[in-house]
Design a protein around this motif. Structure first.
Motif, PDB file in Angstrom:
ATOM      1  N   PRO A  98       0.815  -1.216   0.000  1.00  0.00           N
ATOM      2  CA  PRO A  98       0.000   0.000   0.000  1.00  0.00           C
ATOM      3  C   PRO A  98       0.847   1.264   0.000  1.00  0.00           C
ATOM      4  O   PRO A  98       1.950   1.309   0.548  1.00  0.00           O
ATOM      5  CB  PRO A  98      -0.799  -0.113   1.303  1.00  0.00           C
ATOM      6  N   ARG A  99       0.348   2.300  -0.670  1.00  0.00           N
ATOM      7  CA  ARG A  99       0.873   3.650  -0.542  1.00  0.00           C
ATOM      8  C   ARG A  99       0.022   4.392   0.469  1.00  0.00           C
ATOM      9  O   ARG A  99      -1.193   4.232   0.477  1.00  0.00           O
ATOM     10  CB  ARG A  99       0.822   4.391  -1.879  1.00  0.00           C
ATOM     11  N   GLN A 100       0.629   5.213   1.310  1.00  0.00           N
ATOM     12  CA  GLN A 100      -0.099   5.898   2.374  1.00  0.00           C
ATOM     13  C   GLN A 100      -0.155   7.400   2.135  1.00  0.00           C
ATOM     14  O   GLN A 100       0.753   7.987   1.555  1.00  0.00           O
ATOM     15  CB  GLN A 100       0.554   5.630   3.735  1.00  0.00           C
ATOM     16  N   ALA A 101      -1.236   7.995   2.599  1.00  0.00           N
ATOM     17  CA  ALA A 101      -1.375   9.448   2.605  1.00  0.00           C
ATOM     18  C   ALA A 101      -1.980   9.850   3.945  1.00  0.00           C
ATOM     19  O   ALA A 101      -2.801   9.131   4.516  1.00  0.00           O
ATOM     20  CB  ALA A 101      -2.271   9.920   1.456  1.00  0.00           C
ATOM     21  N   LYS A 102      -1.568  11.007   4.448  1.00  0.00           N
ATOM     22  CA  LYS A 102      -2.034  11.514   5.732  1.00  0.00           C
ATOM     23  C   LYS A 102      -2.862  12.765   5.518  1.00  0.00           C
ATOM     24  O   LYS A 102      -2.472  13.661   4.759  1.00  0.00           O
ATOM     25  CB  LYS A 102      -0.832  11.817   6.631  1.00  0.00           C
ATOM     26  N   ALA A 103      -4.015  12.819   6.176  1.00  0.00           N
ATOM     27  CA  ALA A 103      -4.900  13.977   6.030  1.00  0.00           C
ATOM     28  C   ALA A 103      -4.270  15.215   6.645  1.00  0.00           C
ATOM     29  O   ALA A 103      -3.515  15.145   7.617  1.00  0.00           O
ATOM     30  CB  ALA A 103      -6.246  13.692   6.687  1.00  0.00           C
ATOM     31  N   ARG A 104      -4.617  16.350   6.057  1.00  0.00           N
ATOM     32  CA  ARG A 104      -4.167  17.641   6.574  1.00  0.00           C
ATOM     33  C   ARG A 104      -5.222  18.153   7.557  1.00  0.00           C
ATOM     34  O   ARG A 104      -6.264  18.650   7.161  1.00  0.00           O
ATOM     35  CB  ARG A 104      -3.976  18.628   5.434  1.00  0.00           C
ATOM     36  N   GLY A 105      -4.947  17.978   8.845  1.00  0.00           N
ATOM     37  CA  GLY A 105      -5.909  18.402   9.853  1.00  0.00           C
ATOM     38  C   GLY A 105      -6.812  17.274  10.287  1.00  0.00           C
ATOM     39  O   GLY A 105      -6.741  16.145   9.800  1.00  0.00           O
ATOM     40  N   THR A 106      -7.692  17.622  11.236  1.00  0.00           N
ATOM     41  CA  THR A 106      -8.627  16.655  11.799  1.00  0.00           C
ATOM     42  C   THR A 106     -10.049  17.172  11.606  1.00  0.00           C
ATOM     43  O   THR A 106     -10.280  18.071  10.813  1.00  0.00           O
ATOM     44  CB  THR A 106      -8.312  16.427  13.292  1.00  0.00           C
ATOM     45  N   GLY A 107     -10.997  16.579  12.371  1.00  0.00           N
ATOM     46  CA  GLY A 107     -12.373  17.026  12.269  1.00  0.00           C
ATOM     47  C   GLY A 107     -13.212  16.116  11.398  1.00  0.00           C
ATOM     48  O   GLY A 107     -12.768  15.046  10.980  1.00  0.00           O
ATOM     49  N   PRO A 108     -14.453  16.527  11.079  1.00  0.00           N
ATOM     50  CA  PRO A 108     -15.370  15.657  10.329  1.00  0.00           C
ATOM     51  C   PRO A 108     -15.049  15.558   8.848  1.00  0.00           C
ATOM     52  O   PRO A 108     -15.462  14.598   8.199  1.00  0.00           O
ATOM     53  CB  PRO A 108     -16.732  16.318  10.544  1.00  0.00           C
ATOM     54  N   ASP A 109     -14.317  16.549   8.290  1.00  0.00           N
ATOM     55  CA  ASP A 109     -14.079  16.580   6.837  1.00  0.00           C
ATOM     56  C   ASP A 109     -12.600  16.834   6.538  1.00  0.00           C
ATOM     57  O   ASP A 109     -12.237  17.865   5.959  1.00  0.00           O
ATOM     58  CB  ASP A 109     -14.937  17.667   6.177  1.00  0.00           C
ATOM     59  N   PRO A 110     -11.707  15.915   6.928  1.00  0.00           N
ATOM     60  CA  PRO A 110     -10.272  16.141   6.706  1.00  0.00           C
ATOM     61  C   PRO A 110      -9.928  16.175   5.212  1.00  0.00           C
ATOM     62  O   PRO A 110     -10.521  15.451   4.412  1.00  0.00           O
ATOM     63  CB  PRO A 110      -9.611  14.955   7.402  1.00  0.00           C
ATOM     64  N   GLU A 111      -8.953  17.024   4.867  1.00  0.00           N
ATOM     65  CA  GLU A 111      -8.568  17.209   3.474  1.00  0.00           C
ATOM     66  C   GLU A 111      -7.225  16.543   3.176  1.00  0.00           C
ATOM     67  O   GLU A 111      -6.392  16.374   4.052  1.00  0.00           O
ATOM     68  CB  GLU A 111      -8.487  18.696   3.142  1.00  0.00           C
ATOM     69  N   PHE A 112      -7.058  16.172   1.899  1.00  0.00           N
ATOM     70  CA  PHE A 112      -5.805  15.616   1.409  1.00  0.00           C
ATOM     71  C   PHE A 112      -5.312  16.490   0.255  1.00  0.00           C
ATOM     72  O   PHE A 112      -6.055  17.298  -0.288  1.00  0.00           O
ATOM     73  CB  PHE A 112      -5.988  14.187   0.904  1.00  0.00           C
ATOM     74  N   SER A 113      -4.079  16.285  -0.098  1.00  0.00           N
ATOM     75  CA  SER A 113      -3.538  16.914  -1.299  1.00  0.00           C
ATOM     76  C   SER A 113      -2.473  15.980  -1.852  1.00  0.00           C
ATOM     77  O   SER A 113      -1.306  16.305  -1.928  1.00  0.00           O
ATOM     78  CB  SER A 113      -2.937  18.290  -0.984  1.00  0.00           C
ATOM     79  N   ASP A 114      -2.919  14.782  -2.228  1.00  0.00           N
ATOM     80  CA  ASP A 114      -1.992  13.723  -2.600  1.00  0.00           C
ATOM     81  C   ASP A 114      -2.360  13.140  -3.952  1.00  0.00           C
ATOM     82  O   ASP A 114      -3.547  12.930  -4.254  1.00  0.00           O
ATOM     83  CB  ASP A 114      -2.017  12.601  -1.551  1.00  0.00           C
ATOM     84  N   CYS A 115      -1.343  12.862  -4.743  1.00  0.00           N
ATOM     85  CA  CYS A 115      -1.544  12.232  -6.036  1.00  0.00           C
ATOM     86  C   CYS A 115      -0.626  11.021  -6.146  1.00  0.00           C
ATOM     87  O   CYS A 115       0.558  11.109  -5.831  1.00  0.00           O
ATOM     88  CB  CYS A 115      -1.251  13.210  -7.176  1.00  0.00           C
ATOM     89  N   PHE A 116      -1.175   9.898  -6.565  1.00  0.00           N
ATOM     90  CA  PHE A 116      -0.406   8.682  -6.771  1.00  0.00           C
ATOM     91  C   PHE A 116      -0.424   8.337  -8.251  1.00  0.00           C
ATOM     92  O   PHE A 116      -1.472   8.430  -8.907  1.00  0.00           O
ATOM     93  CB  PHE A 116      -0.982   7.522  -5.956  1.00  0.00           C
ATOM     94  N   VAL A 117       0.721   7.923  -8.755  1.00  0.00           N
ATOM     95  CA  VAL A 117       0.852   7.576 -10.172  1.00  0.00           C
ATOM     96  C   VAL A 117       1.186   6.093 -10.270  1.00  0.00           C
ATOM     97  O   VAL A 117       2.203   5.645  -9.727  1.00  0.00           O
ATOM     98  CB  VAL A 117       1.934   8.414 -10.858  1.00  0.00           C
ATOM     99  N   PHE A 118       0.332   5.330 -10.945  1.00  0.00           N
ATOM    100  CA  PHE A 118       0.558   3.910 -11.153  1.00  0.00           C
ATOM    101  C   PHE A 118       0.933   3.689 -12.616  1.00  0.00           C
ATOM    102  O   PHE A 118       0.203   4.137 -13.511  1.00  0.00           O
ATOM    103  CB  PHE A 118      -0.700   3.097 -10.829  1.00  0.00           C
ATOM    104  N   GLN A 119       2.029   3.003 -12.835  1.00  0.00           N
ATOM    105  CA  GLN A 119       2.437   2.655 -14.192  1.00  0.00           C
ATOM    106  C   GLN A 119       1.786   1.317 -14.530  1.00  0.00           C
ATOM    107  O   GLN A 119       2.121   0.279 -13.957  1.00  0.00           O
ATOM    108  CB  GLN A 119       3.961   2.556 -14.286  1.00  0.00           C
ATOM    109  N   VAL A 120       0.815   1.320 -15.447  1.00  0.00           N
ATOM    110  CA  VAL A 120       0.035   0.113 -15.730  1.00  0.00           C
ATOM    111  C   VAL A 120      -0.439   0.170 -17.170  1.00  0.00           C
ATOM    112  O   VAL A 120      -0.823   1.231 -17.669  1.00  0.00           O
ATOM    113  CB  VAL A 120      -1.160  -0.001 -14.737  1.00  0.00           C
TER     114      VAL A 120
END
Length: 306
Positions: free
Chosen positions: A90-112
């Motif tokens: 697995p690739r992991q990403a961590k949310a920016r902040g807490t609360g009911p609606d945490p945000e991400f800003s992550d992009c994963f690229v799969f070569q397939v």
């Protein structure tokens, strides 16, 4: 700023030696305006997917979660991203902040490759981590990519499937999606995954699916054999020709098998109208008939063969 991860994912090579960087990600290409979470009580994931045929890259952008349960509001939120069935790391990403609606800003690229991507399913598992590092499974999004790559980069919301803590049935459970098109006279079936299988040998496992009308088997199809494990991901897709007038007299029979001579039968499931099924198995079939063109996905317990 985006987290950039590359994975070389084609038929089999998932070793570290098979990975290679494919360039630099420009954050501006993936920036989107804030998207408000939809109303309701379900926890939902906002993300986008885009497949670039010229470079054979699948771009997966995580944006935000909506409506996290209150008991997780103060915790760190992680996601684990895989491309099934081959990708086990697995690739992991961590949310920016807490609360009911945490945000991400992550992009994963799969070569397939373009062939493999249509047979793949995006898996996003959401975890909530307490201060003492104890992890709780919030839920999972399983997103089959076949038929979903036509609109490049479109933003989507999907409900998380809650991680079920209840006991599996004695022989294990299977998750199946059904969809019927009256205009095409086509019954589409996706055998997604199984859990809690009682394997008898250190062999692989496969599923055989048969369309039956009355006592006659019209057609049977069998998946490839997966490695022997209790919770395999299949994402096995098939379709059958079925006229609308036969919907009340046809059924689907699923057999989980381990390859042997003869094959060892682990359990069976029959989905169909009142002639063949009762309870959830009957309801699944009727929901499919009553909502044409719409996939209907449910878990079912396996039964012993009669």
């Amino acid at each position: 700023m985006f987290i950039y991860s590359t994975v070389h994912l084609c038929s089999c090579d998932l070793s570290p030696s098979g990975w290679y960087p494919v360039g630099t990600v420009l954050a501006g290409l993936y920036s989107v305006s804030p998207v408000a979470p939809p109303p309701g009580m379900a926890t939902r994931l906002c993300f986008s997917v885009e497949y670039r045929h010229s470079s054979e890259q699948l771009m997966v952008s995580l944006m935000r979660l909506g409506n996290l349960p209150p008991r997780f509001h103060g915790n760190v939120t992680l996601v684990e991203v895989r491309l099934l069935p081959d990708d086990r790391r697995p690739r992991q990403a961590k949310a920016r902040g807490t609360g009911p609606d945490p945000e991400f800003s992550d992009c994963f690229v799969f070569q397939v490759s373009g062939v493999c991507v249509l047979q793949s399913t995006l898996s996003v598992c959401v975890l909530s981590v307490e201060q003492d590092a104890k992890r709780h499974a919030v839920g999972r999004v399983l997103f089959p990519l076949q038929g979903e790559l036509g609109q490049a980069g479109r933003v989507m919301w999907r409900d998380l499937e809650k991680e079920d803590d209840t006991q599996c049935s004695e022989l294990g459970d299977v998750q199946i999606s059904l969809c019927y098109s009256p205009s095409l006279q086509r019954l589409s079936v996706v055998f997604l995954r199984a859990r809690g299988l009682q394997l008898l040998y250190l062999l692989g496992v496969c599923v055989q699916v048969s369309l039956q009308i009355h006592t006659q088997v019209v057609k049977s199809k069998r998946s490839c054999v997966l490695n022997g494990e209790a919770n395999p991901y299949f994402n096995y897709r098939m379709s059958f020709k079925l006229r609308p007038q036969n919907l009340d007299e046809a059924c689907l029979r699923f057999e989980l098998q381990q390859p042997n001579k003869p094959p060892t039968l682990l359990g069976v499931l029959v989905l169909g109208p009142f002639m063949y099924a009762r309870g959830p198995q009957l309801q699944h079939w009727m929901d499919m008939v009553n909502t044409p063109q719409e996939p209907v996905k449910l878990w079912h317990g396996l039964s012993r063969p009669i």
